[in-house]
Write an enzyme that holds these catalytic residues in place. Sequence first.
Site, PDB file in Angstrom:
ATOM      1  N   ASP A  17      -1.389   1.261  -3.088  1.00 38.47           N
ATOM      2  CA  ASP A  17      -0.751   0.025  -3.508  1.00 38.47           C
ATOM      3  C   ASP A  17      -1.795  -0.796  -4.278  1.00 38.47           C
ATOM      4  O   ASP A  17      -2.996  -0.560  -4.149  1.00 38.47           O
ATOM      5  CB  ASP A  17      -0.257  -0.729  -2.269  1.00 38.47           C
ATOM      6  CG  ASP A  17       0.296  -2.095  -2.622  1.00 38.47           C
ATOM      7  OD1 ASP A  17       1.131  -2.170  -3.534  1.00 38.47           O
ATOM      8  OD2 ASP A  17      -0.108  -3.081  -1.978  1.00 38.47           O
ATOM      9  N   ASP A  71      -0.432  -2.663   2.268  1.00 34.19           N
ATOM     10  CA  ASP A  71      -0.665  -3.785   3.189  1.00 34.19           C
ATOM     11  C   ASP A  71       0.544  -4.676   3.377  1.00 34.19           C
ATOM     12  O   ASP A  71       0.574  -5.491   4.291  1.00 34.19           O
ATOM     13  CB  ASP A  71      -1.839  -4.632   2.698  1.00 34.19           C
ATOM     14  CG  ASP A  71      -1.452  -5.528   1.527  1.00 34.19           C
ATOM     15  OD1 ASP A  71      -0.717  -5.047   0.641  1.00 34.19           O
ATOM     16  OD2 ASP A  71      -1.875  -6.692   1.506  1.00 34.19           O
ATOM     17  N   ASP A  87       5.526  -2.102   1.679  1.00 32.46           N
ATOM     18  CA  ASP A  87       4.867  -0.795   1.734  1.00 32.46           C
ATOM     19  C   ASP A  87       5.242  -0.006   2.987  1.00 32.46           C
ATOM     20  O   ASP A  87       4.988   1.193   3.059  1.00 32.46           O
ATOM     21  CB  ASP A  87       3.342  -0.959   1.710  1.00 32.46           C
ATOM     22  CG  ASP A  87       2.845  -1.590   0.417  1.00 32.46           C
ATOM     23  OD1 ASP A  87       3.358  -1.206  -0.642  1.00 32.46           O
ATOM     24  OD2 ASP A  87       1.967  -2.458   0.477  1.00 32.46           O
TER      25      ASP A  87
END
Length: 633
Positions: free
Chosen positions: A310, A505, A509
Site C-alpha cells: 500500500d 495499514d 487494506d
Amino acid sequence: MFYPNSDRLKSTLLLVAVLGLTLGLLFFAVDRSDAAKLAWQAGVVPVLAALIIEILRSLWRGEVGLDIVAALSMSAALLFGETLAASVVAVMYSGGTFLENFAERRARREMSALLSRVPRTATRHANGTLEDVALENIESGDLILIHQGAVVPADGDIESQHAILDKSALTGESMPVRLGHGEEAMSGSTNAGDAFDLRVRHRAADSTYAGIVRLVEAAQASKAPMARLADRYSMLFLGVTVAISTAAWWLTGDPIRAVAVLVVATPCPLILAVPVALVAGLSRAAHFGVLIKGAKPLEALSTISTLILDKTGTLTDGRPQIVSIETRNGMSEDQLLYFAASLEQASKHPMAQAIVTAARRKGLVLPVPETVAERAGEGVAGTISGREVAVGGVAYVSAAVGVKAAANAVMNAGTAVVALAVDNRIAGYLTMADALRSGTDELIAGLRRLGINRIVLATGDRRAVAETVTEGLGLDAVRADLTPDQKVLLVLTERKTGPVMMVGDGVNDAPALAAADIGVAMGARGAAASAEAADIVLLVDNLERLLPGIEIAKRSRRIALESVFAGIGMSIVGMVAAAFGYLTPVQGALLQELIDVAVILNALRALRIQPQTTQSQGAPKTSEELPSTGETG
C-alpha cells in the site's frame, strides 16, 4: 506429545520413571535382580499407560503420530524381558517431553515478557490531586502521571514539555526515544526519564499495547502445519522402523535385535525439533518488533516471492511533512517555521500539526497565539509576539495581505503549498507532501536480496501521485485508483504466480490483507481492522522491520528442517547398527537420548538468529537555539 496439558502430570510421570530406574539399579547392585525388574516395570507402566491413552485420542481425531513407535519400543522391551531398556526409554521419553517444555518456555521468554509487563493501575490527576485507579477505569481524555520506570498503560499525547521512552520491549530499539509536547506515546513503552503527564487518547482496553497482548496470546496458542511435519512422515517412518526390526528378527531369530531397533527409533527428534525451532523464531521476530501470529505465518513468510505494498501510511509516512522551505523578505527558515508553527498550534488540521511537530523537533519554543481566527480548511490568522501573522493556502494568505502571493515551488502531484505572511508581508512558503519513508531504496534492495522477485504498489490514490512518489524505486508495477475489492482482485491475480505478501495499514487494506498468503499490518498507527486481518503486525512504524522478519522466518525454518532430517538420519543409522547387533536395547536407548539432546540444542539456535538486515537506531536529536524574532526586512 503424549501427555495431557498438565505440567504436574508430566513432572509426576518423569519422577515415577526416574524413581523406578534408580530403585532398580540399586536392587541390581545388591544382586536382587527380581526386585530390580519389578522396580523397572513399575516405572514404565504409568508412562506407557499415559502414552497409549494419548495415542487412542489421536486415532479418534484421525491423526497417526510417531508416539506409536515409542509405545512399541516400551511394550516390546517389557514383553521380551528387557525391563532395563524399557525403563531407560520411559525416563528418556518423559524427560524429552519435560525438556521440550523447558525449551519452549525459554523460546517464548520475550513474548511472555510482553504479557508480564501489563500494568494494572494508573495514577490519575483529579481536582488538583493524584489518585491511583484501576486501569479499566481510565477513560479517553484523562490526564495521568507516568512515573519514572513505569510502563505507559494507554495510548496518549505528551502533556509535559518532553518525555524519554524506552520501546525496546515492543520494537527492539536499543536507544530510548525523546518525544516532545503533543507527540504520541505508545502504550507498553517504559518511561526512561523523569515523570511526565499523558493525555489519554483511548481506553487501556483499546490501546496499542492491549491489542499487542491479545495478538501475542493468539500467537502462543497457534499450531503450524509444519509443526505436524512429524505426523506427515509418521507412516513412512513407522513403516521403515517396523521393516528393519522385523527383518532383524526374521533373519537372526533374535527378538532382542528387534527390540533394540524399536528403542533407537523412538522419534523424539521429529516430535521435539520443529515446534522448538519455530516457537524460537516467533520469539526472535518479536524481539525485532515483528509480531507473527503463529508458526504457520512464520513458515509461509519464508516462501514469499511477491510483495504488494500500500502507499499511504505504508510506503509513505501517511502524514504531511515539510519537504522544502522558501523564504521571502529577509525571513530565515527558522523564523518562518517559528511564526507558522506558533499560529498553527490553534488548528487541528493535519498540515498544521505537521508544521508544529517540525518546529518542536528543531527545539523551537512556541508562544501561545492571540486573537486567533481560523477559516476551516483554508488558513489561520492571529497575533504572535505582537506581530500580525497569517498562514494557510496561497489564496487565503493573498486575500489576508491584499497582494497576490506566488510561490516559486513547483506544484508536483501529491504536494501542497502553505503560505505565510507576517505584518502584511509575504514571509515565505512551506511545501508539504506525504513523502516516502526514509531508507525506502535500501528496503527495496534488501527485499530483493531476500528472494522477493516481484514488488507491486497498490493504492487508492491518483496514478499521477503514485507514479511521482515511486519514481526511481524500480518497482515492478504500480496499480492506482484501486477500491478495496480491486485490491483483493490484484492479490488473487498475483497469487497465480506464487505466494503473495500484502502490506497495508488502513481499514481499506483489511480485505486484501486477509486474502493474501501473508498479510502484514503497520500496527503502530494502523487501523485495528488491518491488524486484526493480518498474519503479521509490525509493532513499530518502520517498514524496514520486514527485512529481519523475513530473514528470521527463513533461517528458523531451515534450522527446523536441519534438526528433523539430522535426527532422522542419526536414528536410521542407529537402527541399522542395532539390527546388526552392534547395539543392545539399553545402549540404543542411551544413543537415542543423545540424538534428542542434539536436535533440541540445534533447534534452539533460532533464539540466537542475528539478522544481517537490522539497522542501528540513532539517538534523539538535541534542541536548537530559538531563532531571532526581531524585525524582518
